[in-house]
Design a protein around this motif. Sequence first.
Motif, mmCIF file in Angstrom:
data_model
loop_
_atom_site.group_PDB
_atom_site.id
_atom_site.type_symbol
_atom_site.label_atom_id
_atom_site.label_comp_id
_atom_site.label_asym_id
_atom_site.label_seq_id
_atom_site.Cartn_x
_atom_site.Cartn_y
_atom_site.Cartn_z
ATOM 1 N N SER A 6 0.834 -1.192 0.000
ATOM 2 C CA SER A 6 0.000 0.000 0.000
ATOM 3 C C SER A 6 0.875 1.251 0.000
ATOM 4 O O SER A 6 2.083 1.190 0.251
ATOM 5 N N ILE A 7 0.248 2.397 -0.259
ATOM 6 C CA ILE A 7 0.975 3.664 -0.238
ATOM 7 C C ILE A 7 1.561 3.906 1.152
ATOM 8 O O ILE A 7 2.710 4.354 1.297
ATOM 9 N N ALA A 8 0.785 3.614 2.193
ATOM 10 C CA ALA A 8 1.258 3.823 3.563
ATOM 11 C C ALA A 8 2.450 2.937 3.876
ATOM 12 O O ALA A 8 3.420 3.369 4.526
ATOM 13 N N GLU A 9 2.424 1.703 3.423
ATOM 14 C CA GLU A 9 3.555 0.792 3.658
ATOM 15 C C GLU A 9 4.791 1.273 2.912
ATOM 16 O O GLU A 9 5.919 1.166 3.433
ATOM 17 N N ARG A 10 4.619 1.794 1.742
ATOM 18 C CA ARG A 10 5.756 2.292 0.986
ATOM 19 C C ARG A 10 6.335 3.542 1.644
ATOM 20 O O ARG A 10 7.545 3.768 1.609
ATOM 21 N N PHE A 11 5.493 4.360 2.235
ATOM 22 C CA PHE A 11 5.978 5.533 2.954
ATOM 23 C C PHE A 11 6.795 5.108 4.177
ATOM 24 O O PHE A 11 7.866 5.671 4.448
ATOM 25 N N ARG A 31 9.908 11.730 9.577
ATOM 26 C CA ARG A 31 8.609 11.179 9.218
ATOM 27 C C ARG A 31 7.516 12.246 9.301
ATOM 28 O O ARG A 31 6.698 12.397 8.393
ATOM 29 N N GLU A 32 7.522 12.986 10.397
ATOM 30 C CA GLU A 32 6.480 13.994 10.596
ATOM 31 C C GLU A 32 6.590 15.121 9.575
ATOM 32 O O GLU A 32 5.573 15.606 9.058
ATOM 33 N N ALA A 33 7.813 15.553 9.287
ATOM 34 C CA ALA A 33 8.002 16.640 8.332
ATOM 35 C C ALA A 33 7.560 16.220 6.926
ATOM 36 O O ALA A 33 6.887 16.988 6.225
ATOM 37 N N LEU A 34 7.920 15.010 6.513
ATOM 38 C CA LEU A 34 7.519 14.550 5.185
ATOM 39 C C LEU A 34 6.005 14.399 5.098
ATOM 40 O O LEU A 34 5.391 14.760 4.089
ATOM 41 N N PHE A 35 5.406 13.872 6.156
ATOM 42 C CA PHE A 35 3.952 13.747 6.148
ATOM 43 C C PHE A 35 3.294 15.125 6.086
ATOM 44 O O PHE A 35 2.354 15.347 5.315
ATOM 45 N N GLY A 36 3.772 16.064 6.899
ATOM 46 C CA GLY A 36 3.189 17.400 6.896
ATOM 47 C C GLY A 36 3.329 18.095 5.560
ATOM 48 O O GLY A 36 2.416 18.812 5.123
ATOM 49 N N ALA A 51 -0.950 19.568 10.278
ATOM 50 C CA ALA A 51 -1.188 18.279 9.629
ATOM 51 C C ALA A 51 -1.063 17.120 10.614
ATOM 52 O O ALA A 51 -1.748 16.102 10.477
ATOM 53 N N LEU A 52 -0.215 17.265 11.639
ATOM 54 C CA LEU A 52 -0.003 16.175 12.601
ATOM 55 C C LEU A 52 -1.201 15.983 13.524
ATOM 56 O O LEU A 52 -1.398 14.893 14.056
ATOM 57 N N LEU A 398 -1.151 13.704 -7.946
ATOM 58 C CA LEU A 398 -0.744 12.739 -6.930
ATOM 59 C C LEU A 398 -0.591 13.416 -5.580
ATOM 60 O O LEU A 398 -1.001 12.872 -4.539
ATOM 61 N N LEU A 399 -0.018 14.595 -5.557
ATOM 62 C CA LEU A 399 0.178 15.320 -4.310
ATOM 63 C C LEU A 399 -1.153 15.688 -3.666
ATOM 64 O O LEU A 399 -1.277 15.708 -2.433
ATOM 65 N N GLU A 400 -2.164 15.958 -4.481
ATOM 66 C CA GLU A 400 -3.472 16.338 -3.940
ATOM 67 C C GLU A 400 -4.131 15.203 -3.171
ATOM 68 O O GLU A 400 -4.857 15.436 -2.207
ATOM 69 N N GLY A 401 -3.882 13.966 -3.573
ATOM 70 C CA GLY A 401 -4.617 12.861 -2.967
ATOM 71 C C GLY A 401 -3.818 11.954 -2.067
ATOM 72 O O GLY A 401 -4.348 10.951 -1.568
ATOM 73 N N ILE A 402 -2.555 12.283 -1.821
ATOM 74 C CA ILE A 402 -1.686 11.339 -1.122
ATOM 75 C C ILE A 402 -1.781 11.433 0.394
ATOM 76 O O ILE A 402 -1.581 10.448 1.108
ATOM 77 N N GLY A 403 -2.069 12.618 0.924
ATOM 78 C CA GLY A 403 -1.996 12.831 2.365
ATOM 79 C C GLY A 403 -2.889 11.911 3.171
ATOM 80 O O GLY A 403 -2.468 11.320 4.173
ATOM 81 N N ARG A 404 -4.138 11.749 2.748
ATOM 82 C CA ARG A 404 -5.072 10.934 3.527
ATOM 83 C C ARG A 404 -4.663 9.470 3.561
ATOM 84 O O ARG A 404 -5.005 8.742 4.500
ATOM 85 N N LEU A 405 -3.931 9.018 2.548
ATOM 86 C CA LEU A 405 -3.493 7.632 2.520
ATOM 87 C C LEU A 405 -2.347 7.364 3.483
ATOM 88 O O LEU A 405 -2.066 6.219 3.810
#
Length: 433
Positions: A6-11, A31-36, A51-52, A398-405
């Motif tokens: 999954s996208i989350a596992e790859r992250f 991790r937190e900075a990339l997610f944010g 975002a956190l 891709l950037l628009e829809g990636i955060g929730r995943l």
Amino acid sequence: MPREKSIAERFDAYVERVGGRLYKPCRRFLREALFGLVENRSVLISQIGRALEEPRRLIHTEKRLSRNLANERYEDAAVEEDYLRLVAPILRDERYPRPVVAVDITDIAKPRARKMPYLSTVHDGSKDELATGYQVVSVEAVGVRGRRLPLLSRLFSKVSPEHKSQNATALEAISTVSPHIPRDAFWVFDSGFDGHIFLRRLDELGLSYAVRIKLSNDRFLHLPDGKMKVSEAVELLPQPHTHRTKYHRPERTGRKQELQLGFVRDVRLPAYTSGGRPSKKKLGETRYSLVVARGLGQKPLVILTTQDVRTREDAGRVVDIYLERWGVEESNRFVKQGFDLEDVRALTWTGLKRMVQLTHLAYGFLSLLVHGPRKQVERVAADFKAFGPVPEYLYYRLLEGIGRLLRSTMDGGPRATPLACRQRHSRDPRPQR
């Protein structure tokens, strides 16, 4: 058949590979900075903190992120090297039969900044005027179907204590990247990288390259017909060959762009003395080919390359490779717009440089997704509400829809409801930073 990650596992795997050598709190910050960055698409610490969605006041999250942004135990060089080791195998598959590596210098204009460290004068490319700000050297590989593979990004300033020159900064970046990519990679440079010291260093590194030369360059070239300036050589060189460049997208105009080509082999540059003056008698050891293309603009495109250009096809291939270099400019524009990079704010030089590296790593993660299963990223990109099919360059969507995943990968406390988040943020009287 192995299950598709999954996208989350790859992250998760990406953060562990890139930040595996970091001190544990620094790895958590990574991790937190990339997610944010991918969730709120902003380099502002306040937006990353929002975002956190931590169950504490936003000011405390901001302070912790700010401390980690300037943390001395965060090893930037280790992160840089581990990232290169991660992406290097991609440059050896069929999507990069011979990797084209582009080097570019872009600017971050900060016209209203006053207290940020080491502000210097830069050329604001978007407005074509001088401004205060910083510069970024970017190294990127370009592939087929809109694929981009960022390799390195470094912020620098002409007035910082460690700065020597723009060429020295670019050469340091090239020296860092070159051990990790195939030896037959072809390097491409825009005008501004044609100084004799820079070219000599590229020769010492054993690189194959092409560099654009300005017509206004007053240096002399030694051609088989004699010694002449660049403008004279271009004027006298016939361009009898027609070439339809594959770089120009025919779906935009209904036809491919036709260029008129001319080329000459066995071009030499003068040797230079230790004082930096061109010798009147000695010639440099490197033999170049000169390729001239008309039809892309008012002025001809002049390329000096180490490739031995013998035929019209060889010349057309050099032009196509050079035009692929424009992909790095498209990527620089995406990073600025996608992560709002020009809004970067920090009062420490370490923090500024690290935030640029973090945006580079966030873009790198998106690039690795694009290089993975195509259907997976197209499903994510299809969530973006837009007309038409998913484009080849799908990083914006891709950037628009990636955060929730990626939300499930974060361990900063239970996720608050959207209403609770709005209430908590509305109680914060401080202006957004």
